[in-house]
Scaffold this active site. Structure first.
Site, PDB file in Angstrom:
ATOM      1  N   HIS A   1      -4.926 -44.340  11.893  1.00 47.10           N
ATOM      2  CA  HIS A   1      -5.575 -45.628  11.653  1.00 47.10           C
ATOM      3  C   HIS A   1      -6.336 -46.016  12.917  1.00 47.10           C
ATOM      4  O   HIS A   1      -6.117 -45.458  13.992  1.00 47.10           O
ATOM      5  CB  HIS A   1      -4.551 -46.708  11.274  1.00 47.10           C
TER       6      HIS A   1
ATOM      7  N   ASP B   1      15.462 -39.795   4.482  1.00 50.07           N
ATOM      8  CA  ASP B   1      16.353 -39.145   5.441  1.00 50.07           C
ATOM      9  C   ASP B   1      17.289 -40.168   6.084  1.00 50.07           C
ATOM     10  O   ASP B   1      16.842 -41.091   6.769  1.00 50.07           O
ATOM     11  CB  ASP B   1      15.526 -38.430   6.512  1.00 50.07           C
TER      12      ASP B   1
ATOM     13  N   SER C   1       2.929 -44.271  13.799  1.00 50.09           N
ATOM     14  CA  SER C   1       1.615 -44.049  13.179  1.00 50.09           C
ATOM     15  C   SER C   1       1.002 -42.767  13.732  1.00 50.09           C
ATOM     16  O   SER C   1       0.857 -42.612  14.942  1.00 50.09           O
ATOM     17  CB  SER C   1       0.686 -45.227  13.475  1.00 50.09           C
TER      18      SER C   1
END
Length: 404
Positions: free
Chosen positions: A219, A345, A360
């Site tokens: 991003h 998980d 990110s």
């Protein structure tokens, strides 16, 4: 009786028209005008779909080829024509390691304005007097290029109240603005707040071993006050060490807390800041994550719901694999939110609560191929987040290759 039969026939035909229209609309949405796949992949057609894709009889599909194709209903009725762009099979090294990011803007970003009154009663309002707005990039003052906040402040303070011509860039448009500083008790001021840099932690997504070009974050780096994408003049990435984790909770995004490498050594530069992440050249042989070996890249046409895994660095500088699930795919989204990822998980959930800030850029792999990167967390559900297609990230890499 005849009227009843006529009404049934009309209803039937209306149903057929509505069904046909819906199918044609669905086809137009599901099959874009241009389909990109990597060599060796098949064109994705949803299981049970009534549509098939037929390549024009102009030869077999090969790498670097563009082919005309027809989407047909039940294999017989042509619905639309599409272009199939077959790209060379591509392999990159998945990352997963957190990196320290320092970025310096091209020009100075306006992050706020205020109305000022000078000692002599003069007033200045940058927004009203010169139409200076948040996210404007101030590139020059009286022809002098701007690089730092300190440089800008010095020019204003030494202006002696003389008018200053500001060269401003807004959404790609260049314009000239004139403002006259006013003298306050703290010296001459313009009433403009600016920023020249930012820093933080993110995750390296991939490295192309052939070129040493990398992609990270998934991003854009945006200004914290304006939300605008920050244009790059220069920047660097460095090693980090995760020392703590602020666990994500409903309504409160978590965060990786890390330290920049104290030696100050840069591991690479930043050449581009885009809506799909940052890009640049990384030092040769840099330890990126789980392995130094490249894996195949999957086009967005191959991404499907179901099991996947991410590579993430949530402790010290160790990169680990964690299980996730792709629960939704938005193939035609043009931003950095192309799929919804659900963390399954238990180890990662116990450690971080799911997806947290700093993750990110964590690469997403499915069926042995890299398919994308984590980009955002759902504020109200930290186990879920968005991901961007790796195909979209690689388009930016190709642009860099063209200019090198």
């Amino acid at each position: 009786m005849r009227a009843h039969t006529k009404k049934r026939v009309q209803t039937f035909f209306i149903f057929l028209i509505i069904t046909a229209t819906a199918m044609f609309v669905e086809c137009d949405v599901y099959f874009p005008d241009k389909i990109k796949i990597f060599y060796g992949e098949n064109i994705d057609v949803r299981e049970g779909s009534p549509y098939t894709v037929h390549i024009a009889a102009s030869g077999t599909m090969e790498a670097n080829g563009e082919y005309d194709a027809a989407v047909k209903l039940f294999g017989l009725i042509p619905v639309k024509n599409v272009e199939v762009d077959v790209l060379p099979a591509t392999e990159i090294v998945p990352g997963g390691k957190t990196i320290g990011i320092k970025l310096f803007t091209r020009g100075l970003m306006c992050v706020g304005t205020e109305k000022l009154t000078g000692e002599g009663g003069q007033t200045i309002d940058a927004l009203k007097d010169a139409d200076i707005k948040n996210a404007d990039m101030i590139m020059r003052v009286n022809g002098a290029e701007l690089h730092t906040v300190e440089q800008f402040g010095k020019i204003v303070s030494e202006s002696e109240g003389k008018p200053l011509t500001l060269s401003v860039e807004r959404s790609g448009e260049q314009m000239e603005k004139t403002l006259t500083p006013v003298k306050t008790k703290d010296g001459y001021k313009l009433g403009i707040w600016v920023r020249d840099s930012t820093a933080g932690i993110g995750t390296l997504t991939f490295v192309d071993k052939k070129t040493n070009l990398y992609g990270a974050l998934g991003h854009p780096i945006t200004d914290v006050d304006t939300g605008a994408l920050m244009p790059v003049e220069q920047g660097s990435i460095s090693d980090t060490k995760i020392v703590d984790v602020k666990k994500g909770q409903r309504g409160e995004p978590g965060e990786l807390c890390g330290l920049f490498d104290q030696s100050g050594a840069d591991r690479g530069g930043i050449m581009k800041n885009t809506t799909q992440g940052i890009y640049g050249v990384i030092e040769s042989g840099y330890d990126v994550g789980v392995s130094q070996e490249p894996v195949p890249v999957a086009s967005k046409a191959q991404v499907h719901t179901g099991k996947a895994e991410i590579y993430a660095n949530v402790e010290d500088n160790k990169v680990e694999k964690f299980e996730v699930e792709i629960v939704k795919i938005m193939k035609h989204a043009v931003d950095d939110k192309n799929m919804v990822v659900n963390v399954t998980d238990k180890r990662l959930i116990d450690k971080t609560g799911g997806i947290v800030q700093g993750m990110s850029g964590s690469p997403i792999l499915q069926d042995g191929k890299i398919i994308g990167a984590v980009t955002h967390v759902f504020v109200n559900d930290p186990k879920r987040g968005y991901g961007v297609f790796i195909e979209n990230m690689l388009e930016n890499l190709n642009e860099i290759n063209k200019v090198q």
